[in-house]
Design a protein around this motif. Structure first.
Motif, PDB file in Angstrom:
ATOM      1  N   UNK A 256       0.820  -1.195   0.000  1.00 52.15           N
ATOM      2  CA  UNK A 256       0.000   0.000   0.000  1.00 52.15           C
ATOM      3  C   UNK A 256       0.857   1.248   0.000  1.00 52.15           C
ATOM      4  N   UNK A 257       0.358   2.306   0.611  1.00 53.78           N
ATOM      5  CA  UNK A 257       1.092   3.571   0.651  1.00 53.78           C
ATOM      6  C   UNK A 257       0.649   4.367   1.877  1.00 53.78           C
ATOM      7  N   UNK A 258       1.519   5.242   2.338  1.00 56.79           N
ATOM      8  CA  UNK A 258       1.184   6.135   3.434  1.00 56.79           C
ATOM      9  C   UNK A 258       1.905   7.460   3.234  1.00 56.79           C
ATOM     10  N   UNK A 259       1.201   8.562   3.428  1.00 59.46           N
ATOM     11  CA  UNK A 259       1.780   9.892   3.252  1.00 59.46           C
ATOM     12  C   UNK A 259       1.308  10.810   4.378  1.00 59.46           C
ATOM     13  N   UNK A 260       2.109  11.827   4.647  1.00 60.96           N
ATOM     14  CA  UNK A 260       1.741  12.902   5.568  1.00 60.96           C
ATOM     15  C   UNK A 260       1.941  14.224   4.834  1.00 60.96           C
ATOM     16  N   UNK A 261       0.912  15.084   4.866  1.00 61.31           N
ATOM     17  CA  UNK A 261       0.971  16.383   4.199  1.00 61.31           C
ATOM     18  C   UNK A 261       0.748  17.487   5.212  1.00 61.31           C
ATOM     19  N   UNK A 262       1.650  18.464   5.217  1.00 62.39           N
ATOM     20  CA  UNK A 262       1.518  19.644   6.066  1.00 62.39           C
ATOM     21  C   UNK A 262       1.382  20.855   5.152  1.00 62.39           C
ATOM     22  N   UNK A 263       0.362  21.673   5.392  1.00 60.24           N
ATOM     23  CA  UNK A 263       0.173  22.861   4.561  1.00 60.24           C
ATOM     24  C   UNK A 263      -0.259  24.031   5.428  1.00 60.24           C
TER      25      UNK A 263
ATOM     26  N   UNK B 136      -2.868  12.883   7.237  1.00 61.23           N
ATOM     27  CA  UNK B 136      -2.233  11.574   7.039  1.00 61.23           C
ATOM     28  C   UNK B 136      -3.180  10.693   6.232  1.00 61.23           C
ATOM     29  N   UNK B 137      -2.661  10.133   5.139  1.00 62.07           N
ATOM     30  CA  UNK B 137      -3.438   9.218   4.286  1.00 62.07           C
ATOM     31  C   UNK B 137      -2.718   7.879   4.194  1.00 62.07           C
ATOM     32  N   UNK B 138      -3.410   6.795   4.516  1.00 66.47           N
ATOM     33  CA  UNK B 138      -2.816   5.468   4.483  1.00 66.47           C
ATOM     34  C   UNK B 138      -3.760   4.494   3.785  1.00 66.47           C
ATOM     35  N   UNK B 139      -3.220   3.716   2.866  1.00 63.48           N
ATOM     36  CA  UNK B 139      -3.966   2.654   2.194  1.00 63.48           C
ATOM     37  C   UNK B 139      -3.208   1.352   2.387  1.00 63.48           C
ATOM     38  N   UNK B 140      -3.889   0.340   2.940  1.00 58.93           N
ATOM     39  CA  UNK B 140      -3.253  -0.936   3.258  1.00 58.93           C
ATOM     40  C   UNK B 140      -4.027  -2.065   2.586  1.00 58.93           C
ATOM     41  N   UNK B 141      -3.287  -2.963   1.941  1.00 61.43           N
ATOM     42  CA  UNK B 141      -3.908  -4.120   1.297  1.00 61.43           C
ATOM     43  C   UNK B 141      -4.077  -5.250   2.309  1.00 61.43           C
ATOM     44  N   UNK B 142      -5.294  -5.796   2.381  1.00 62.22           N
ATOM     45  CA  UNK B 142      -5.608  -6.929   3.246  1.00 62.22           C
ATOM     46  C   UNK B 142      -6.169  -8.038   2.368  1.00 62.22           C
ATOM     47  N   UNK B 143      -5.255  -8.849   1.821  1.00 64.00           N
ATOM     48  CA  UNK B 143      -5.612  -9.886   0.847  1.00 64.00           C
ATOM     49  C   UNK B 143      -6.307  -9.234  -0.352  1.00 64.00           C
ATOM     50  N   UNK B 144      -7.594  -9.566  -0.599  1.00 65.17           N
ATOM     51  CA  UNK B 144      -8.291  -8.982  -1.739  1.00 65.17           C
ATOM     52  C   UNK B 144      -8.976  -7.653  -1.390  1.00 65.17           C
TER      53      UNK B 144
END
Length: 773
Positions: free
Chosen positions: A305-312, A356-364
């Motif tokens: 997956x992916x994870x990001x942190x954005x400060x603005x 903070x945005x996080x997307x994690x794969x859990x099998x399908x």
């Protein structure tokens, strides 16, 4: 190490219907990971785990393609075919659909624009750039302050989501802008119609999703510089961006500076309250401003997956037209010759966001988690004596609003089988508002909101997709009472106070639901229907305000007894798409029970420096209307378009229209792609636009009617190869005939002030490549 052994890849070819290879862009949506096919159309995406993915395939001159694919134990090879399309925007995919499975499968009406569209239609603010879309208009206060209107509704009935987090500020005020850097927006999806189920109760009329661009490709560091200049108010804009990816460690940073002077109107006088007042040098005094924005994103992209942190941080300091505070007169409207000064009254706003945005794969399946913190600080500065008070401990700080917001969203995307998918989601937020200054508008309050929903999609037949969902929400407002000091005729404090609002402690709970259908007649024709019942709780401003809203030039009063409003909505969409033709028609209807709105009373306020008295009311109402979209490419290189919109509403109790309803309008344009004459000059275009806006004679009691008008816009652009780098030049003009007109939704319409005159915009974008594969 086990995950590395199971790593899979997708290979394939992207071709036209005639079999020619296409160098298309292929992106795995869940990972933000993409690649470009070679000249023969071949591509490879590696480092993938077994599971379900959505591929977005785009190439200019072809319809976008979205394909849902499943990886099990073996690599997958695809043969993807794209259909030709001369309609430019058909090369964009739609991701606002929660299942991300293509534009025809989802049941709602969604408009998509990208960075190129926003740059071409740069109007100084993010909201103004969206006005080219049918069904979208804006409420403006001067130049740098605007907010969107979707199908006649704005404020708390529209959600603006930035990277999955609802933008929270003072969106209830017409003079409070969105506080979003227009140069930091790469992609926008406007969901029109009932969207409360997925996004929350404030999505009654629509949602504006601001999505980040796909993450940078591995091994690259690149960026750009943007410079623009607008002649009407000498607006100078400078923005610099750099982004990169080093072994799946990604980063992106941007800095934007904007400065502008008092803006020009095609008039030298205006009439207010029976008095004719001057507009010196055809400039509105004290409408200058400056903006400073920065943002920085960093994160990781892996096969899980992916994870990001954005400060603005967005900062704006802008003048408020001198005549909008107190009673305007010739003396305080006189210019001193310094058009860039930001004098009193003015606003000084800061919006800090950490997302903070996080997307994690859990099998399908996929789990998405969005967390956010926002601090919105709004300072209105003015001279105390204008407001009928003497010297105060707060000095010139008339009003200070300080809002902290904490947000948490989670969505579990569950893949059941090829015909069934579902989403389970939870959302929660906490808001804490404090205030200061010698004036009063909104008291201290704390607000808790939480909701959960279930959404299911069923492919009944290959060409019929159904969806339905249900949502449960609860909220609580705790609002503190406020006592305001009383001053005598000599502007000295008397020691007495008057209560401006009582203690308010309210709880709310509601159930809502929606259902939709997409019927794909054939590859060219699509019919969609969406039905929904949603609710919206009254906001603290609607319950408790009792003060002068100077940017709106009125005294606003809330009602502590307001109840939740309930809506019953129907939204339809018919689209017929060919290679050279696109026709879209979107009618809608909504019935609102206990609709909350701000209405003029026809009485003048007793507070010093105020004007008319407006109060929040609640009545049953109906909204109806439609949008029309027509695009045609009669010959190669030429594209004509027509976009129309109409909104009808009525208060069912008073039998009168609701206030601040946008008039019907029609936007016609023609664009010509200029033939390439040299190797260093390419991708040239020339366009001409005409917008006709009807008179708005359907107004509420004590609301002014507004006459119709027509505006002419035009522009051209081209790319110039400088050291093999394509520099983009644009020259455009708005209101080229310097037309004198009133915008029915403008706050300065209350003062009989016309809108901006002729404006020429120069724009230069310089790409920078610091490292490439």
């Amino acid at each position: 190490m086990a995950q590395e052994k199971r790593s899979l890849s997708i290979t394939g070819t992207v071709r036209s219907e005639q079999g020619d290879g296409l160098p298309a862009l292929i992106v795995v949506h869940e990972l933000g990971k993409g690649t470009a096919a070679d000249l023969d159309g071949r591509f490879r995406l590696g480092g993938l785990n077994p599971g379900n993915y959505h591929l977005h395939v785009t190439h200019l001159g072809y319809k976008a393609l979205t394909r849902t694919i499943t990886l099990t134990t073996n690599d997958l090879e695809l043969d993807l075919r794209l259909s030709e399309s001369a309609i430019t925007l058909q090369s964009l995919t739609i991701e606002a659909n929660p299942f991300k499975n293509g534009p025809v499968e989802q049941s709602q009406t969604i408009e998509v624009v990208d960075r190129e569209f926003l740059e071409k239609n740069n109007a100084g603010t993010f909201a103004n750039a969206l006005e080219k879309l049918p069904g979208i208009s804006t409420i403006n206060t001067g130049v740098g302050i605007s907010k969107p209107v979707i199908r006649g509704m704005s404020f708390n009935r529209i959600m603006v989501n930035d990277r999955g987090i609802k933008q929270e500020g003072q969106q209830w005020g017409a003079d409070h802008g969105l506080e979003i850097d227009p140069f930091d927006v790469d992609r926008v999806e406007v969901v029109k119609g009932p969207a409360s189920l997925i996004y929350g109760s404030d999505g009654m009329s629509g949602v504006i999703n601001i999505s980040p661009a796909p993450l940078p490709r591995e091994g690259t560091i690149q960026g750009h510089l943007i410079n623009s200049y607008r002649t009407n108010n000498a607006m100078r804009s400078h923005s610099a961006m750099v982004e990169g990816n080093e072994k799946d460690f990604v980063f992106k940073g941007r800095v934007t500076l904007q400065d502008y002077q008092d803006y020009r109107v095609p008039a030298d006088r205006f009439v207010y309250a029976g008095f004719e007042l001057p507009v010196f040098d055809s400039r509105l005094k004290n409408t200058a401003g400056k903006e400073r924005h920065f943002s920085f994103m960093t994160g990781l992209r892996k096969n899980w997956g992916k994870t990001t942190v954005t400060v603005s941080r967005f900062h704006q300091k802008a003048g408020i037209f001198t005549g909008a505070v107190g009673i305007p007169n010739s003396y305080n409207l006189r210019h001193n010759g310094e058009y860039g000064n930001i004098e009193f009254p003015r606003q000084n706003n800061t919006h800090l966001k950490v997302i903070s945005n996080t997307t994690v794969q859990l099998k399908k399946n996929w789990l998405e988690i969005d967390l956010g913190y926002q601090r919105n600080q709004r300072r209105e500065e003015s001279l105390p004596h204008i407001h009928g008070v003497g010297p105060t401990p707060e000095g010139n700080l008339a009003l200070y609003l300080d809002l902290d917001t904490y947000t948490a969203n989670a969505r579990f995307n569950h893949y059941i089988n090829a015909d069934h998918q579902s989403i389970i989601g939870v959302q929660a937020s906490f808001m804490d508002n404090r205030f200061g200054g010698f004036e009063f508008l909104l008291p201290m309050f704390q607000s808790w909101n939480a909701g959960m929903f279930y959404f299911h999609e069923y492919r009944w037949k290959e060409n019929v997709i159904l969806n339905a969902g249900i949502r449960l929400d609860g909220a609580r407002h705790q609002i503190q009472a406020h006592e305001q000091p009383v001053y005598d005729a000599s502007l000295n404090p008397t020691g007495e106070t008057v209560q401006r609002n009582p203690d308010i402690d309210r709880d709310f709970a509601n159930l809502s639901g929606s259902a939709g259908m997409s019927w794909i007649f054939n590859e060219h024709t699509n019919f969609k229907a969406n039905l929904g019942s949603s609710y919206r709780i009254p906001t603290p401003i609607e319950l408790s305000t009792n003060g002068i809203h100077h940017g709106n030039f009125r005294h606003e009063i809330g009602d502590a007894n307001l109840t939740s409003e309930r809506s019953y909505q129907a939204d339809l969409n018919f689209t017929h798409s060919l290679e050279k033709l696109l026709v879209g028609f979107s009618p809608f209807f909504a019935y609102y029970q206990d609709y909350i709105y701000l209405a003029p009373t026809g009485r003048f306020s007793t507070l010093p420096g105020a004007s008319t008295l407006w109060e929040y009311r609640q009545n049953n109402a109906v909204f109806a209307g439609a949008e029309l979209k027509f695009q045609w490419a009669p010959i190669p290189g030429v594209q004509a378009s027509l976009a129309g919109e109409y909104v009808y509403n009525q208060n069912l109790d008073t039998r009168l229209p609701l206030p601040l309803t946008p008039p019907a309008s029609l936007l016609g344009s023609i664009e010509w792609s200029l033939p390439q004459t040299t190797r260093i000059l390419e991708n040239g275009y020339l366009y001409l636009e005409y917008r006709q806006v009807a008179s708005q004679n359907r107004v509420d009691r004590n609301e002014r009617v507004t006459g119709g008008y027509g505006l002419v816009h035009a522009g051209l652009g081209w790319e110039l190869l400088v050291a093999k780098s394509p520099w983009k030049f644009q020259l455009s003009g708005q209101n080229l005939l310097n037309t004198y007109f009133f915008n029915h939704l403008s706050r300065y319409r209350l003062l009989n002030l016309p809108e901006q005159g002729r404006n020429i915009n120069l724009h230069l974008k310089i790409p920078i490549s610091l490292k490439s594969i």
